[in-house]
Design an enzyme around this catalytic site. Structure first.
Site, PDB file in Angstrom:
ATOM      1  N   ILE A 185      27.031  49.215 -23.031  1.00 32.27           N
ATOM      2  CA  ILE A 185      27.408  49.157 -21.614  1.00 32.27           C
ATOM      3  C   ILE A 185      28.065  50.489 -21.251  1.00 32.27           C
ATOM      4  O   ILE A 185      29.065  50.879 -21.866  1.00 32.27           O
ATOM      5  CB  ILE A 185      28.399  47.997 -21.346  1.00 32.27           C
ATOM      6  N   ASN A 206      31.158  39.097 -24.343  1.00 34.26           N
ATOM      7  CA  ASN A 206      29.992  39.150 -25.231  1.00 34.26           C
ATOM      8  C   ASN A 206      30.170  38.104 -26.323  1.00 34.26           C
ATOM      9  O   ASN A 206      31.284  37.670 -26.612  1.00 34.26           O
ATOM     10  CB  ASN A 206      29.896  40.551 -25.854  1.00 34.26           C
ATOM     11  N   GLU A 258      27.041  29.090 -31.602  1.00 38.03           N
ATOM     12  CA  GLU A 258      27.061  29.957 -30.410  1.00 38.03           C
ATOM     13  C   GLU A 258      26.788  29.142 -29.150  1.00 38.03           C
ATOM     14  O   GLU A 258      27.465  29.290 -28.133  1.00 38.03           O
ATOM     15  CB  GLU A 258      25.985  31.041 -30.528  1.00 38.03           C
ATOM     16  N   LYS A 268      21.774  46.834 -25.238  1.00 38.16           N
ATOM     17  CA  LYS A 268      22.155  48.215 -24.949  1.00 38.16           C
ATOM     18  C   LYS A 268      23.669  48.327 -24.829  1.00 38.16           C
ATOM     19  O   LYS A 268      24.352  47.372 -24.453  1.00 38.16           O
ATOM     20  CB  LYS A 268      21.526  48.661 -23.621  1.00 38.16           C
ATOM     21  N   ASP A 303      30.825  45.642 -29.950  1.00 36.90           N
ATOM     22  CA  ASP A 303      31.459  44.526 -30.680  1.00 36.90           C
ATOM     23  C   ASP A 303      32.937  44.776 -30.955  1.00 36.90           C
ATOM     24  O   ASP A 303      33.434  44.512 -32.053  1.00 36.90           O
ATOM     25  CB  ASP A 303      30.739  44.294 -32.036  1.00 36.90           C
ATOM     26  N   GLY A 363      16.901  34.650 -25.143  1.00 35.04           N
ATOM     27  CA  GLY A 363      17.762  33.962 -24.170  1.00 35.04           C
ATOM     28  C   GLY A 363      18.150  32.536 -24.501  1.00 35.04           C
ATOM     29  O   GLY A 363      18.361  31.734 -23.591  1.00 35.04           O
ATOM     30  N   ASN A 416      21.051  31.653 -25.761  1.00 35.67           N
ATOM     31  CA  ASN A 416      22.429  31.496 -25.268  1.00 35.67           C
ATOM     32  C   ASN A 416      22.446  31.355 -23.751  1.00 35.67           C
ATOM     33  O   ASN A 416      23.228  30.574 -23.204  1.00 35.67           O
ATOM     34  CB  ASN A 416      23.306  32.670 -25.712  1.00 35.67           C
ATOM     35  N   HIS A 457      29.081  37.401 -30.442  1.00 29.24           N
ATOM     36  CA  HIS A 457      28.577  38.075 -31.637  1.00 29.24           C
ATOM     37  C   HIS A 457      28.423  37.041 -32.754  1.00 29.24           C
ATOM     38  O   HIS A 457      29.316  36.214 -32.956  1.00 29.24           O
ATOM     39  CB  HIS A 457      29.561  39.176 -32.061  1.00 29.24           C
TER      40      HIS A 457
HETATM   41  C1  GRF Z   1      22.904  35.992 -30.420  1.00 25.94           C
HETATM   42  O1  GRF Z   1      22.964  35.798 -31.799  1.00 25.94           O
HETATM   43  C2  GRF Z   1      24.155  36.664 -29.925  1.00 25.94           C
HETATM   44  O2  GRF Z   1      25.277  36.377 -30.697  1.00 25.94           O
HETATM   45  C3  GRF Z   1      23.825  38.122 -30.039  1.00 25.94           C
HETATM   46  O3  GRF Z   1      22.455  38.207 -29.737  1.00 25.94           O
HETATM   47  C4  GRF Z   1      21.808  36.973 -30.033  1.00 25.94           C
HETATM   48  C5  GRF Z   1      21.086  36.560 -28.802  1.00 25.94           C
HETATM   49  O4  GRF Z   1      20.276  35.424 -29.007  1.00 25.94           O
HETATM   50  N1  GRF Z   1      24.679  38.930 -29.209  1.00 25.94           N
HETATM   51  P1  GRF Z   1      19.615  34.701 -27.767  1.00 25.94           P
HETATM   52  O5  GRF Z   1      18.776  35.737 -27.031  1.00 25.94           O
HETATM   53  O6  GRF Z   1      20.714  34.169 -26.906  1.00 25.94           O
HETATM   54  O7  GRF Z   1      18.761  33.617 -28.349  1.00 25.94           O
END
Ligand code: GRF
Length: 199
Positions: free
Chosen positions: A90, A104, A176, A88, A147, A13, A15, A106
């Site tokens: 969706i 999302n 990110e 997972k 994706d 988590g 992000n 990526h």
């Molecule tokens: C990130 O690299 C995101 O791009 C991908 O999963 C990872 C999640 O990282 N979809 P975090 O749990 O937010 O640290």
């Protein structure tokens, strides 16, 4: 109108934390409010981050056709879903209900290096193995395929000589954390001005 966000996360988590920090720094001016963090994994660190921030944290059964997830999102009147490390697929019923209201992030430049099985270190390993000189970050709408939906924002990052999956991952993650909260804020503000993204 403040957009009610539900974040789905399966893991650490970071992000999610960037989203929490960004929107709390905007205070009253924030166009969104993170109402809920939901996970398919009870032990996800993301749930702890949510609780620490005073955000409701719930788990749901992700093995059904999407009903449990729709119930959870419905119960909290969620307007927009933000996937942050949600592992997972969706279910179609959820994609339909949140069509153009689910995003999302990526850790690669889609459409390259995406799809089933392309996550975490695997993305960076594949980028390095391919000899690509550039990688990046993609924020996109969610559709039925992994994706795959329309791209909202991308940032390119140079692959350096001698980069490993770890060194690359660290730089990608930093981007990110910068791009995702701002992309979500931008979507919220464009929606508020009735400049809806739809596809
Ligand atoms: C990130 O690299 C995101 O791009 C991908 O999963 C990872 C999640 O990282 N979809 P975090 O749990 O937010 O640290």
């Amino acid at each position: 109108m403040t957009l009610r966000i539900g974040v789905l996360a399966s893991g650490r988590g970071t992000n999610l934390q960037a989203l929490i920090d960004h929107f709390s720094s905007l205070g009253e001016n924030s166009p969104v409010r993170i109402e809920l963090v939901a996970s398919n994994k009870a032990g996800a660190m993301a749930l702890e981050r949510a609780r620490n921030a005073g955000i409701q944290a719930e788990t749901f059964d992700a093995t059904d056709d999407g009903r449990a997830l729709l119930d959870t999102l419905g119960k909290h009147n969620i307007d927009m879903v933000v996937l942050a490390g949600y592992m997972k697929r969706i279910p179609p019923a959820v994609v339909r209900q949140f069509h153009s209201r689910m995003v999302n992030i990526h850790p690669g430049l889609l459409p390259e290096f995406g799809g089933a099985g392309m996550y975490g270190a695997k993305v960076h390993q594949a980028v390095i193995a391919s000899g690509a000189r550039t990688t990046g970050v993609t924020v996109h709408f969610v559709d039925d395929e992994f994706d795959h939906g329309p791209v909202i924002a991308q940032w390119r990052i140079k692959v350096n000589d001698g980069d490993t999956a770890e060194t690359l991952a660290a730089r990608v993650l930093e981007v990110e954390h910068a791009i995702y909260p701002r992309a979500v804020e931008m979507i919220a503000s464009l929606n508020e001005r009735k400049l809806f993204a739809d596809f």
